[in-house]
Design a protein around this motif. Structure first.
Motif, PDB file in Angstrom:
ATOM      1  N   UNK B  63       4.308 -27.647 -12.779  1.00  0.00           N
ATOM      2  CA  UNK B  63       5.376 -27.887 -11.798  1.00  0.00           C
ATOM      3  C   UNK B  63       5.143 -26.873 -10.682  1.00  0.00           C
ATOM      4  N   UNK B  77       4.811 -33.309 -16.848  1.00  0.00           N
ATOM      5  CA  UNK B  77       4.590 -33.398 -18.295  1.00  0.00           C
ATOM      6  C   UNK B  77       3.112 -33.589 -18.645  1.00  0.00           C
ATOM      7  N   UNK B  81       0.633 -31.309 -21.139  1.00  0.00           N
ATOM      8  CA  UNK B  81      -0.201 -31.819 -22.237  1.00  0.00           C
ATOM      9  C   UNK B  81      -1.643 -31.352 -22.078  1.00  0.00           C
ATOM     10  N   UNK B  84      -1.896 -27.827 -23.191  1.00  0.00           N
ATOM     11  CA  UNK B  84      -1.891 -27.745 -24.658  1.00  0.00           C
ATOM     12  C   UNK B  84      -3.270 -28.090 -25.209  1.00  0.00           C
ATOM     13  N   UNK B  87      -5.530 -25.148 -24.667  1.00  0.00           N
ATOM     14  CA  UNK B  87      -5.242 -24.107 -25.664  1.00  0.00           C
ATOM     15  C   UNK B  87      -5.905 -24.457 -26.995  1.00  0.00           C
ATOM     16  N   UNK B  88      -5.791 -25.740 -27.381  1.00  0.00           N
ATOM     17  CA  UNK B  88      -6.370 -26.152 -28.660  1.00  0.00           C
ATOM     18  C   UNK B  88      -7.872 -25.895 -28.658  1.00  0.00           C
ATOM     19  N   UNK B  91      -8.342 -21.667 -27.651  1.00  0.00           N
ATOM     20  CA  UNK B  91      -7.573 -20.689 -28.423  1.00  0.00           C
ATOM     21  C   UNK B  91      -6.735 -19.770 -27.544  1.00  0.00           C
ATOM     22  N   UNK B 100      12.896 -25.953 -13.051  1.00  0.00           N
ATOM     23  CA  UNK B 100      14.108 -26.749 -13.103  1.00  0.00           C
ATOM     24  C   UNK B 100      14.780 -26.530 -14.454  1.00  0.00           C
ATOM     25  N   UNK B 102      16.433 -28.452 -16.121  1.00  0.00           N
ATOM     26  CA  UNK B 102      16.277 -29.626 -16.994  1.00  0.00           C
ATOM     27  C   UNK B 102      14.941 -29.608 -17.739  1.00  0.00           C
ATOM     28  N   UNK B 103      13.992 -28.800 -17.202  1.00  0.00           N
ATOM     29  CA  UNK B 103      12.650 -28.784 -17.804  1.00  0.00           C
ATOM     30  C   UNK B 103      12.454 -27.667 -18.815  1.00  0.00           C
ATOM     31  N   UNK B 105      13.593 -26.810 -21.737  1.00  0.00           N
ATOM     32  CA  UNK B 105      13.328 -27.207 -23.120  1.00  0.00           C
ATOM     33  C   UNK B 105      11.960 -27.852 -23.281  1.00  0.00           C
ATOM     34  N   UNK B 106      11.598 -28.686 -22.335  1.00  0.00           N
ATOM     35  CA  UNK B 106      10.325 -29.418 -22.447  1.00  0.00           C
ATOM     36  C   UNK B 106       9.141 -28.492 -22.249  1.00  0.00           C
ATOM     37  N   UNK B 109       8.362 -26.536 -25.292  1.00  0.00           N
ATOM     38  CA  UNK B 109       7.638 -27.243 -26.355  1.00  0.00           C
ATOM     39  C   UNK B 109       6.130 -27.032 -26.238  1.00  0.00           C
ATOM     40  N   UNK B 110       5.660 -26.818 -25.020  1.00  0.00           N
ATOM     41  CA  UNK B 110       4.212 -26.752 -24.803  1.00  0.00           C
ATOM     42  C   UNK B 110       3.686 -25.341 -24.537  1.00  0.00           C
ATOM     43  N   UNK B 129      19.393 -20.236 -18.485  1.00  0.00           N
ATOM     44  CA  UNK B 129      18.819 -21.265 -19.353  1.00  0.00           C
ATOM     45  C   UNK B 129      17.594 -20.700 -20.085  1.00  0.00           C
TER      46      UNK B 129
END
Lengths: 362, 288
Positions: B63, B77, B81, B84, B87-88, B91, B100, B102-103, B105-106, B109-110, B129
């Motif tokens: 963002x 989003x 991904x 992520x 990172x996989x 490492x 934002x 609103x973002x 929490x999302x 997750x990542x 927040x």
């Protein structure tokens, strides 16, 4: 209505047509189990005649005939391939279908509304195999399946350990910030409770995970998402908002594969079901036979029988092959101690390769 | 400075934040990566290059706070991904900015570490927040902000429940136009006195000119910074944002060699007696 909306509706209709076409192919394969010859000119004539009759409006009878000649041709080709028919409970995209794909990578996977339909299909002979979930590492025993197992006269010919990974799926044009409601099977919702809470999402139960995915694609309710497997994202053109949203990463469902004939290859695991007399030590005598022969038990399950309180049947899985002498000796000692005994089968286990994740929880 | 009972120095132990094996605030940590996540291919190329050069964490914006609404706003989003995935493979833990409420929490997750950008330093709704989240936060200094204002923003996050705040200096607006901003290096030892939180420096935005990054990076470490956050791009001319200030991977690699040498040197006090400054985090034994 504008061009964009019209086109969206056209896409929707195409999806429906193809879904029905797939269903038709599945039925064609099923019909081949009831007949000896693939080609059946009389029936083909009948089909084309009724298509011409069904054709109406903008679809000319000649066009209907041409189209269905192609469809019949493709059905015939599929029937000749001789694919094995593997039944599973649920809609396309269900966990049962994923387990079926693991058991037999090249099969025709036939959705069945109820567990009993899977059993009936195998019994009647139009399904070569049926996949049924017997237990889940978080949710426990699937009681309906175990009840059906007691009465059905077939063999267990395999088992599949399916790692269950839940994904949050939404329509491709949904902004994830607008998601308010998540629909799925109550068990899937329960297994993602932490995730739903973190994002303040309202959980609404739906009868089936894959069914929820299909509903989302067809009805397109606003602000909705579903929890379902990855396969559903592909089948129903949904976007994966987040993979692996389950609270516990180790979530495995164990499926057993049923068939009319026993497994031909040598297995390394056996399943039996039995009940015992109502007396002190009756169950112990059975267990003792396995202990004496040093056979490792991998599952012991008691299932209440037929609504009679206090009456149980016992499911027991153990490591070993029915070709082994110790197994035969142990079973010979078990039988006299039971009032009902059935050897369900000897088979090999299929475990999934390490599940791919995004590594977020390392 | 008042009302800094959580972020202020007080009697607090120095904050050390664990992200995987990293100990932010105890070990020197260099974060590097593209300004924006533009594609999976671009992010993977850069992630591999910075990992090879010794970066310990991957940065990348999904963002983007852009001056113009017509500039590239980030992949959202999809960008998360991709991070992520990077990172996989490498490492490296991932840090990314959240704009934002609103973002929050999302992004949580990542990402492994969330970033509040300079433009949002005083976005109090966002700070509150972010304070509810269980992941560490890097709080960049606003370009017009005093030390007290900055620490008050850290206080907001900590008061809301998140103790794991990393401060990051990224340059302030002065009358000078040759540099994009003026990198305030005196903030590093000052924050070590005023606060117990780890202090990072962003020489990329601070200088805005790629040739100024290595000297400013070295100066920041010499002044006691706990780490750096640097923009790297394998093909800056095609970059969607910040193309004039991104280092090439080979430039970054050379800078990392210099940083290692400097860190090695700084472990021994070089000025006998009168000026025995050793960045606190490089001292053999903590004397605090």
């Amino acid at each position: 209505m504008d061009l964009k909306k019209v086109r969206k509706q056209i896409d929707q209709i195409d999806f429906e047509i193809l879904k029905l076409l797939n269903r038709r192919m599945e039925m064609a394969l099923t019909s081949s189990k009831f007949k000896d010859e693939v080609a059946d000119p009389a029936r083909e004539k009948e089909v084309l005649a009724s298509v011409e009759g069904f054709a109406h409006g903008l679809v000319r009878p000649e066009f209907g005939r041409e189209l269905f000649q192609r469809v019949i041709g493709e059905s015939r080709r599929l029937q000749k391939e001789g694919l094995a028919l593997v039944g599973f409970q649920g809609e396309h995209g269900a966990n049962g279908e994923m387990a079926a794909m693991m058991f037999l990578p090249n099969g025709a996977y036939i959705p069945c509304p109820e567990f009993s339909d899977v059993f009936d299909g195998v019994a009647a002979g139009y399904l070569d195999y049926g996949l049924v979930p017997v237990e889940n590492s978080l949710g426990g025993v699937v009681s309906r399946v175990n009840e059906l197992m007691v009465d059905s006269p077939f063999h267990v010919v395999g088992e599949v350990m399916l790692p269950v990974h839940h994904c949050l799926l939404a329509l491709k044009d949904t902004d994830y910030r607008d998601i308010k409601v998540v629909r799925s099977h109550p068990q899937a919702l329960a297994q993602c409770r932490g995730f739903l809470k973190r994002h303040k999402l309202e959980a609404r139960p739906f009868y089936d995970t894959a069914g929820a995915a299909r509903m989302l694609f067809q009805n397109r309710p606003e602000g909705n998402a579903v929890i379902a497997g990855e396969l559903c994202a592909r089948l129903y053109h949904l976007e994966i908002i987040k993979e692996n949203i389950e609270d516990h990463t180790d979530n495995v469902t164990r499926f057993q594969v049923i068939a009319r004939e026993p497994c031909r290859e040598a297995g390394d695991k056996c399943s039996i079901v039995f009940s015992t007399e109502h007396r002190a030590g009756a169950l112990f005598d059975v267990m003792k036979a396995f202990a004496d022969h040093e056979l490792n038990l991998t599952r012991v399950e008691s299932v209440p029988l037929g609504g009679t309180p206090g009456n149980y049947v016992f499911f027991l899985d153990f490591e070993g092959s029915d070709q082994d002498e110790v197994v035969q000796q142990a079973l010979d000692e078990v039988r006299p101690n039971t009032t009902m005994f059935r050897f369900l089968g000897c088979y090999n286990s299929v475990a999934a390769a390490a599940a791919s994740g995004d590594g977020a929880d390392k | 400075m008042k009302n800094l009972k959580l972020a202020g120095r007080g009697d607090h132990e120095r904050t050390v934040i664990e992200v995987g094996d990293l100990r932010i605030g105890a070990d020197l940590v260099v974060i590097a990566g593209p300004c924006s996540v533009e594609s999976e291919e671009q992010t993977m190329i850069i992630a591999r290059a910075v990992a090879k050069a010794g970066a310990k964490m991957l940065r990348g914006g999904a963002f983007k706070p852009r001056t113009s609404p017509y500039s590239f706003q980030g992949l959202g989003l999809k960008g998360l991904k991709i991070l992520a995935k990077a990172r996989a493979e490498t490492g490296l833990p991932v840090i990314t900015e959240v704009l934002d409420t609103r973002d929050v929490g999302w992004v949580t997750e990542y990402a492994d570490v969330l970033q509040i950008g300079a433009r949002n330093m005083q976005n109090f709704a966002l700070l509150k927040e972010i304070g509810k989240v269980e992941k560490p936060v890097m709080l960049k200094r606003g370009m017009f902000s005093t030390y007290a204002e900055w620490l008050s923003c850290a206080e907001y996050i900590m008061d809301a429940g998140n103790p794991n705040v990393i401060l990051c200096e990224r340059g302030i607006r002065t009358f000078e136009t040759y540099t994009r901003n003026t990198l305030d290096l005196s903030v590093i030892p000052s924050m070590k006195t005023l606060s117990h939180l780890p202090v990072f420096v962003d020489p990329t935005h601070g200088a805005g000119r790629v040739e100024l990054i290595p000297p400013m990076a070295l100066a920041a470490i010499a002044a006691g910074a706990d780490g750096l956050i640097v923009e790297v791009h394998h093909d800056p001319s095609t970059a969607q944002s910040d193309k004039d200030q991104a280092m090439l991977p080979e430039q970054f690699e050379r800078m990392m060699t210099m940083i290692e040498r400097l860190a090695e040197t700084l472990k021994e006090p070089v000025f006998n007696g009168r000026l025995d400054f050793v960045p606190w985090n490089l001292r053999k034994e903590s004397t605090e």
